[in-house]
Design an enzyme around this catalytic site. Structure first.
Site, mmCIF file in Angstrom:
data_model
loop_
_atom_site.group_PDB
_atom_site.id
_atom_site.type_symbol
_atom_site.label_atom_id
_atom_site.label_comp_id
_atom_site.label_asym_id
_atom_site.label_seq_id
_atom_site.Cartn_x
_atom_site.Cartn_y
_atom_site.Cartn_z
ATOM 1 N N LYS A 159 -1.358 -1.304 -4.121
ATOM 2 C CA LYS A 159 -2.481 -0.387 -3.950
ATOM 3 C C LYS A 159 -1.950 1.040 -3.817
ATOM 4 O O LYS A 159 -0.999 1.292 -3.067
ATOM 5 C CB LYS A 159 -3.262 -0.774 -2.694
ATOM 6 C CG LYS A 159 -4.492 0.076 -2.435
ATOM 7 C CD LYS A 159 -5.218 -0.426 -1.191
ATOM 8 C CE LYS A 159 -6.466 0.400 -0.917
ATOM 9 N NZ LYS A 159 -7.144 -0.026 0.310
ATOM 10 N N TYR A 184 0.848 -1.201 0.000
ATOM 11 C CA TYR A 184 0.000 0.000 0.000
ATOM 12 C C TYR A 184 0.879 1.245 0.000
ATOM 13 O O TYR A 184 1.552 1.544 0.979
ATOM 14 C CB TYR A 184 -0.899 -0.028 1.240
ATOM 15 C CG TYR A 184 -2.089 0.914 1.209
ATOM 16 C CD1 TYR A 184 -2.307 1.816 0.172
ATOM 17 C CD2 TYR A 184 -3.024 0.886 2.245
ATOM 18 C CE1 TYR A 184 -3.401 2.657 0.163
ATOM 19 C CE2 TYR A 184 -4.124 1.725 2.245
ATOM 20 C CZ TYR A 184 -4.312 2.607 1.208
ATOM 21 O OH TYR A 184 -5.400 3.442 1.206
#
Length: 309
Positions: free
Chosen positions: A167, A142
């Site tokens: 992400k 992330y």
């Protein structure tokens, strides 16, 4: 004889649910309230549950209660959809949370940035490779807050067998396009890309255009009908419905969310509570939203439903 589950890349399909974490009046984890919140939303058939992640206040959870959250999510979903837990911090603590998620039966981990560390790319490679080597779970990296990956670093990490996705929560579409291209040309197969911006629906058309098909949905917590309407319209290329949702709901909601720091979580949780789910208040350092802002949001939901009807 039981067969192993298919790879995560073939299981994450549809709208991805990021539930809030329920707390009781004393501020303790409320397993019953959390279970009820999950059950209500599982009836709408999301593609996965991302438990104890950003919307679920991961940084505010101690290790023991984090394990409770993940175990509750796993038992509630009962294999219907994958359960992805959060992890983060430095390597040692990230491993502790990974072990807890693995013991609880989670399918994968969303790896939040190593907080408080200003690492270079070599340091990031060491951190994520070490974490991947310490768990059998699949990892989704992330990029958010202070953390920025180079395309070369992501392509290198995509070669690690259980690093399966990336992400983005920074919103730099130029960088994200280069990351997608670098991973694609590296030969990595079935690598997943996610839009992790707050209220990701508002930017998903742009992300999808550069090869990022998956996105977080916190809106699903409090307005599942609108979240699903957006997802269906996006899948069908229904430009008229997307325009209504953008102009009537998403743009005003994003502007409301920007009124105060922390509203990407606290306003979502307050709205979830307001529509009938007793999930409690947020933990410090987050603060509860202005009641007038919650009222505005609820009115916005009704106007949007009228516009769609």
């Amino acid at each position: 004889m039981a067969h192993p589950a298919p790879p995560l890349a073939r299981r994450l399909d549809g709208l991805l649910f990021f539930p809030v974490t329920a707390f009781d009046a004393a501020g303790r984890f409320d397993a019953g309230g959390y279970r009820a919140h999950l059950e209500a939303r599982l009836a709408d058939a999301p593609g996965a549950v991302f438990a104890a992640c950003g919307t679920g206040e991961f940084p505010a959870l101690g290790l023991a209660e984090y394990a409770q959250v993940l175990a509750t999510a796993v038992t509630t979903t009962a294999g219907r959809v994958p359960v992805v837990g959060g992890t983060g911090y430095g390597t040692a603590l990230a491993r502790e949370y990974a072990r807890a998620a693995e013991a609880a039966g989670a399918d994968a981990l969303l790896v939040l940035p190593p907080a408080g560390v200003d690492a270079d790319q070599d340091g990031l490679l060491r951190h994520y490779t070490a974490l991947a080597g310490s768990t059998g779970l699949d990892l989704i990296l992330y990029q958010r807050d202070q953390l920025v990956f180079t395309p070369e670093t992501v392509a290198c990490l995509a070669e690690v067998p259980n690093i399966v996705g990336f992400k983005d929560g920074r919103g730099d579409l130029d960088l994200m396009l280069r990351i997608v291209s670098a991973v694609r040309t590296s030969g990595a197969r079935d690598f997943l890309f996610f839009n992790g911006m707050p209220t990701a629906e508002s930017t998903q058309a742009a992300y999808r255009a550069i090869g990022v098909p998956l996105y977080s949905s916190a809106v699903f917590c409090f307005a599942p009908d609108l979240a699903l309407a957006f997802h269906r319209a996006l899948e069908k290329g229904d430009a008229a419905t997307l325009t209504v949702l953008t102009d009537t709901f998403l743009r005003p909601y994003v502007e409301l969310r920007r009124q105060r720091p922390g509203y990407a979580v606290s306003l979502v949780k307050a709205a979830t509570r307001a529509v009938g789910h007793p999930v409690g208040e947020v933990r410090a350092p987050l603060t509860e939203p202005d009641p007038a802002h919650v009222t505005t949001l609820l009115a916005l939901l009704e106007r949007t439903r009228e516009a769609l009807a």
